[in-house]
Each structure stands twice: as C-alpha cells, then as structure tokens.
Design a protein around this motif. Structure first.
Motif, PDB file in Angstrom:
ATOM      1  N   GLY A   1       0.719  -1.193  -0.130  1.00 29.00           N
ATOM      2  CA  GLY A   1      -0.081   0.062  -0.009  1.00 29.00           C
ATOM      3  C   GLY A   1       0.823   1.321  -0.008  1.00 29.00           C
ATOM      4  O   GLY A   1       0.613   2.419  -0.534  1.00 29.00           O
ATOM      5  N   LEU A   2       1.836   1.367   0.646  1.00 24.98           N
ATOM      6  CA  LEU A   2       2.954   2.570   0.744  1.00 24.98           C
ATOM      7  C   LEU A   2       3.956   2.262  -0.303  1.00 24.98           C
ATOM      8  O   LEU A   2       4.931   3.126  -0.300  1.00 24.98           O
ATOM      9  CB  LEU A   2       3.678   2.417   2.166  1.00 24.98           C
ATOM     10  N   ALA A   3       4.071   1.268  -1.332  1.00 25.93           N
ATOM     11  CA  ALA A   3       4.963   1.220  -2.173  1.00 25.93           C
ATOM     12  C   ALA A   3       6.472   0.882  -1.565  1.00 25.93           C
ATOM     13  O   ALA A   3       7.279   1.346  -2.008  1.00 25.93           O
ATOM     14  CB  ALA A   3       4.967   2.019  -3.284  1.00 25.93           C
ATOM     15  N   ARG A   4       6.379   0.262  -0.416  1.00 23.18           N
ATOM     16  CA  ARG A   4       7.546   0.177   0.371  1.00 23.18           C
ATOM     17  C   ARG A   4       8.601  -1.022  -0.038  1.00 23.18           C
ATOM     18  O   ARG A   4       7.649  -2.133  -0.092  1.00 23.18           O
ATOM     19  CB  ARG A   4       7.443   0.010   1.838  1.00 23.18           C
ATOM     20  N   VAL A   5       9.546  -0.977  -0.568  1.00 21.60           N
ATOM     21  CA  VAL A   5      10.257  -2.143  -1.157  1.00 21.60           C
ATOM     22  C   VAL A   5      11.721  -2.465  -0.316  1.00 21.60           C
ATOM     23  O   VAL A   5      12.118  -1.586   0.126  1.00 21.60           O
ATOM     24  CB  VAL A   5      10.898  -1.815  -2.367  1.00 21.60           C
ATOM     25  N   THR A   6      11.815  -3.824   0.011  1.00 26.64           N
ATOM     26  CA  THR A   6      13.023  -4.188   0.643  1.00 26.64           C
ATOM     27  C   THR A   6      13.891  -5.248  -0.289  1.00 26.64           C
ATOM     28  O   THR A   6      13.264  -5.698  -1.353  1.00 26.64           O
ATOM     29  CB  THR A   6      12.836  -4.774   1.887  1.00 26.64           C
ATOM     30  N   GLY A   7      15.173  -5.057  -0.119  1.00 26.11           N
ATOM     31  CA  GLY A   7      16.007  -6.061  -1.026  1.00 26.11           C
ATOM     32  C   GLY A   7      17.383  -5.884  -0.325  1.00 26.11           C
ATOM     33  O   GLY A   7      17.623  -5.324   0.748  1.00 26.11           O
ATOM     34  N   LEU A   8      18.572  -6.403  -1.179  1.00 19.85           N
ATOM     35  CA  LEU A   8      19.681  -6.192  -0.985  1.00 19.85           C
ATOM     36  C   LEU A   8      20.580  -5.500  -1.896  1.00 19.85           C
ATOM     37  O   LEU A   8      20.280  -5.410  -3.106  1.00 19.85           O
ATOM     38  CB  LEU A   8      20.231  -7.689  -0.837  1.00 19.85           C
ATOM     39  N   THR A   9      21.653  -4.849  -1.431  1.00 24.28           N
ATOM     40  CA  THR A   9      22.567  -4.240  -2.446  1.00 24.28           C
ATOM     41  C   THR A   9      23.342  -5.588  -3.025  1.00 24.28           C
ATOM     42  O   THR A   9      23.694  -6.671  -2.301  1.00 24.28           O
ATOM     43  CB  THR A   9      23.770  -3.378  -1.726  1.00 24.28           C
ATOM     44  N   ARG A  10      23.913  -5.377  -4.231  1.00 28.83           N
ATOM     45  CA  ARG A  10      24.691  -6.444  -4.860  1.00 28.83           C
ATOM     46  C   ARG A  10      25.737  -5.971  -6.032  1.00 28.83           C
ATOM     47  O   ARG A  10      25.090  -5.273  -6.708  1.00 28.83           O
ATOM     48  CB  ARG A  10      23.570  -7.599  -5.081  1.00 28.83           C
ATOM     49  N   PHE A  11      26.757  -6.888  -6.084  1.00 27.46           N
ATOM     50  CA  PHE A  11      27.548  -6.520  -7.438  1.00 27.46           C
ATOM     51  C   PHE A  11      28.034  -5.172  -7.553  1.00 27.46           C
ATOM     52  O   PHE A  11      27.291  -4.303  -7.866  1.00 27.46           O
ATOM     53  CB  PHE A  11      26.780  -7.169  -8.469  1.00 27.46           C
ATOM     54  N   ALA A  12      29.284  -5.008  -7.253  1.00 30.26           N
ATOM     55  CA  ALA A  12      29.794  -3.547  -7.569  1.00 30.26           C
ATOM     56  C   ALA A  12      29.289  -2.353  -6.987  1.00 30.26           C
ATOM     57  O   ALA A  12      28.880  -1.584  -7.776  1.00 30.26           O
ATOM     58  CB  ALA A  12      29.926  -3.515  -9.161  1.00 30.26           C
ATOM     59  N   SER A  13      28.945  -2.392  -5.601  1.00 28.53           N
ATOM     60  CA  SER A  13      28.235  -1.254  -4.950  1.00 28.53           C
ATOM     61  C   SER A  13      29.525  -0.782  -4.036  1.00 28.53           C
ATOM     62  O   SER A  13      30.097  -1.563  -3.374  1.00 28.53           O
ATOM     63  CB  SER A  13      27.151  -1.743  -4.132  1.00 28.53           C
ATOM     64  N   PHE A  14      29.864   0.326  -3.917  1.00 27.37           N
ATOM     65  CA  PHE A  14      30.766   1.141  -3.445  1.00 27.37           C
ATOM     66  C   PHE A  14      30.443   2.066  -2.560  1.00 27.37           C
ATOM     67  O   PHE A  14      29.481   3.004  -2.708  1.00 27.37           O
ATOM     68  CB  PHE A  14      31.872   1.562  -4.612  1.00 27.37           C
ATOM     69  N   TRP A  15      31.386   2.555  -1.623  1.00 26.23           N
ATOM     70  CA  TRP A  15      31.483   3.695  -0.914  1.00 26.23           C
ATOM     71  C   TRP A  15      32.155   5.028  -1.462  1.00 26.23           C
ATOM     72  O   TRP A  15      33.410   4.544  -2.259  1.00 26.23           O
ATOM     73  CB  TRP A  15      31.781   3.563   0.565  1.00 26.23           C
ATOM     74  N   VAL A  16      31.561   6.056  -1.842  1.00 30.13           N
ATOM     75  CA  VAL A  16      32.297   7.199  -2.506  1.00 30.13           C
ATOM     76  C   VAL A  16      32.422   8.392  -1.442  1.00 30.13           C
ATOM     77  O   VAL A  16      31.647   8.307  -0.729  1.00 30.13           O
ATOM     78  CB  VAL A  16      31.386   7.712  -3.619  1.00 30.13           C
TER      79      VAL A  16
END
Length: 443
Positions: free
Chosen positions: A364-379
């Motif tokens: 109802g709130l279009a709230r999505v959950t998931g995981l970061t993955r593959f080549a995700s970096f801190w900048v």
C-alpha cells in the motif's frame, strides 16, 4: 531458415484454419518462433555454443460460448505442421463438447493488419566469440550470450492478421575478482556495438580494482546514493504490476496512493509504455492492437493498462494489453545529469551497481526491501573508496522516486530481457541512472 520461411509458414497455417473451421466456429492462432544463437562463456573462453530454432503456436477454438486452447510445437515443415494443426483442431472440437458455456467469455473481434520487421545487425557467432575472448583477456569472465531474430504472428477468424520480426541480442556476464567479489554487466542491442561492449569491459576492469580493497561496513541509516541503470531498473520493475487497471480497481496495486492523490512521484519522473518503439509486436496474443500509453507524467498517474476484460468490468477503454495488464516496452525519460559527472554529483555516498531479492514490505505504501549486490561502492568526495558489505534496504518508492529524487542522467540505457525460459523474451526498458538522497539502509 530465413525470415520469409517463417512468414510463409505462419500465413499458410492461418489460411488453412480459415478454410477448415465451420460457420459455428471461431479461432485465434498465436505464432511464436525464434532462430537463436546461445553461447556460454567460462573463464573468458567458450564453454558451450548452440543454436535453437523453434516454433510454438497456441490455437484457440470458440463455439457456442465454449472455448479451449492448445499449445504445441511445430517443425517448420508445412505438411507436418498442418497435420499437427489438424490434429489439435480435432482434439479441441472434442473437448468443447464436454465443456459448459462460459458466461464471462470476452472475445477480441477486432479486424486489423499489422506488419513490422524491425531491422537489426548482430555479429556472427565467430565474431562475437572473438570479441568476448579478446576483451576478457586476463579476466575471470562468466556469462551467456543469446541473440537472433524472434517471430510473432496472430490471426483470427474475425480478420485479424499480424506479423512481427524483432532482432536483438544480450550478453549477460560477470567479471570475478580473486577474492570472490564480482562485477555484473548486461549489454543488450538490436544493432551490436563492439565499442560499447569494450567500454563496458573497461569500466568492469576499473571496478574490479576497487573490489580488491577491504570492504566497508556501513551502519543502518539514510545515505545519498546513485543507482546505476541496472539497479534503477530493479526498483522501477517493482512498479510493473501497479499499472494494471484490475489491480488499481481492486486496490491491490502498489500505486493506489498515487491514484487516490495521497502520494506523488517527483515531477522529474515520467514513464510510459512505448509499444511503437519496443521489440514486442504491435499486437498481443489475444488479438488486441497495443498502444503507446503514458503511465506517469511529471510524477502523477497519467494512465493505466486496460485489458478487454477490465474495460468491461470497470467501464474503461481498453488500450491493447493482454490479460496480464503488464507493460513490456517501458521508457523512462532522461534527466540533465551527465553520466560522466555522476561521482562528482554524488560527492559522498553510495554507488549502487545492482540490487537483488526485491520484494514489497508494504504494498500500500509502495515500500520495497532488498539487498545491495555486485559492484556497490562507498564514495567520498567524488572518488570510489571501497566496496561495501552487502546491506538490506527498506524504503518507499514514493520517497526514492519522489521527494528524494535529485537527478536522472542524460544518457539512457536499453535493457533487453535476458529471460529464455521456453523462449527468448522481447521485453525492453529504456532508462537513465538516478541520484537520490536519504536512501534507507536497515541492516
């Protein structure tokens, strides 16, 4: 087999049906064929190469408000195929005798002629292998290439006749670091671009260097983030079922708040179903002509996908989608941020290459959950510092695509579906990357 062979095969099957059904019978015929090259790579070398040529048809027979369908494969030999078609027709006639009338039967009786043979230019298997092996030199590369023409046809006893050819290819691959981390890349095109592929490999090599650095553990909280097109596509794909007129009508859509006016996306966010420019045909498997349809314009709901059955149920005008009421040729308008300036614009925050395991935590709130993955970096200060530990996020799309959306890139990326279960898929998404603020990581 040539384009002409598939087209002649379909035309002959449709013509045979028109002369072998009775006045009390109506039919529809959906023709789905491909002539594909598949090549699997492992360690940057060919592991398996194969060709797939297949034809599958769906024959539907209707008589006295009774209807039944049969799906079966054809051989590409017209005599054998007509024999199979004749057998299927006989079986469906026998089946209809056992079925009750369907009081909710909704038929698409539209008569139309639609023909489109999209141009495409793909490398030969030898050329593609040479490109990939050369670009993979010194890399642990694993991937699969699938490409070639796809054929779709539709005919009915009401005078509908559609024919469509689309040629496309995709290379879905990963580059692995010795520590087990990976960069995942998907390239798709109708006109294969060797230079574009080389650029993707070059960027992948750069990201592999960063993946060799110690990983940074982030604390839960809100972060400035850039979503590369692959990651942005994962988020946008969660909206696909929300445009269904049926889902909006029974309030099961994730976009119900948008429809009610209690939520909105950013004015910079515009999305449409572009049937005229995608790889899918201008007709669907149920005999409707697909239409271009604005879905979100400047952050507001501008339209919905309405099948013939939903049109009847909710008093709406159908716009050519089948009963799934799902888009297949999405286009998201670009913004004004040059891709070359993404890291500078991000400043300090997250560069997210991919997302996975997405699901709704609150529809109802279009709230999505998931995981970061593959080549995700801190900048930091516009420079990649370290790869991040995998993190879970939980955030509303009304926030990510709404008040927290800062910019979209000027450049758009074409993503062609890599699904090949039963047959290759022709769904496409043309979209930019996205810069947002206050993206919520939970653990």
């Amino acid at each position: 087999m040539s384009h002409d062979h598939y087209r002649a095969s379909f035309n002959q099957l449709a013509a045979w049906l028109r002369t072998h059904t009775t006045e009390a019978e109506q039919f529809s015929l959906w023709y789905n064929a491909e002539d594909s090259q598949f090549i699997r790579f492992n360690h940057g070398r060919v592991r398996q190469a194969s060709e797939v040529r297949q034809i599958e048809v769906t024959l539907r027979l209707i008589s006295h408000e009774r209807h039944a369908s049969e799906v079966f494969a054809l051989a590409g030999d017209i005599e054998l195929d007509i024999a199979r078609l004749s057998k299927a027709l006989t079986q469906l006639r026998e089946l209809l005798l056992q079925l009750p009338a369907d009081p909710y039967l909704q038929l698409e009786r539209q008569a139309f002629t639609s023909e489109r043979e999209g141009e495409g230019q793909l490398p030969s298997a030898a050329e593609l292998i040479e490109q990939v092996v050369s670009l993979s030199d010194g890399l642990d590369m694993v991937g699969i290439y699938g490409g070639g023409p796809m054929y779709r046809g539709f005919a009915s006893s009401w005078g509908a006749h559609g024919w469509h050819v689309a040629t496309s290819a995709s290379l879905d691959f990963s580059l692995f670091h010795a520590n087990g981390e990976a960069v995942k890349i998907t390239c798709g095109a109708s006109h294969w671009d060797r230079e574009a592929l080389a650029a993707e490999f070059a960027q992948g090599r750069e990201q592999l260097v960063h993946l060799g650095k110690p990983r940074k553990q982030l604390s839960p909280g809100q972060y400035r983030a850039y979503f590369a097109p692959a990651a942005f596509n994962s988020l946008v794909s969660m909206l696909r079922g929300g445009f269904s007129a049926r889902a909006l009508g029974n309030r099961s859509s994730a976009l119900q708040a948008l429809q009610l006016g209690t939520a909105a996306f950013s004015p910079a966010f515009t999305l449409s179903e572009s049937a005229s420019t995608g790889l899918e045909p201008l007709f669907n498997s149920e005999g409707s002509l697909r239409q271009d349809q604005a879905l979100i314009r400047a952050g507001a709901l501008a339209g919905k996908l309405v099948s013939a059955r939903s049109a009847r149920e909710y008093g709406l005008e159908a716009n050519g989608v089948d009963s799934s009421e799902s888009p297949s040729s999405l286009v998201i308008e670009a913004g004004d941020l040059p891709t070359a300036d993404v890291l500078r614009a991000l400043g300090t925050g997250l560069y997210i290459g991919n997302l996975w395991y997405l699901n709704y935590s609150d529809v109802g709130l279009a709230r999505v959950t998931g995981l970061t993955r593959f080549a995700s970096f801190w900048v930091e200060d516009g420079k990649i510092v370290a790869p991040i530990e995998t993190m879970r996020f939980d955030d509303s799309l009304y926030a990510v695509l709404g008040q927290n959306l800062l910019a979209l890139t000027q450049e758009q990326t074409l993503r062609i579906s890599t699904r090949s279960y039963h047959h290759r898929d022709a769904q496409t998404v043309l979209l930019p990357g996205a810069l947002v603020k206050d993206f919520t990581l939970t653990l």
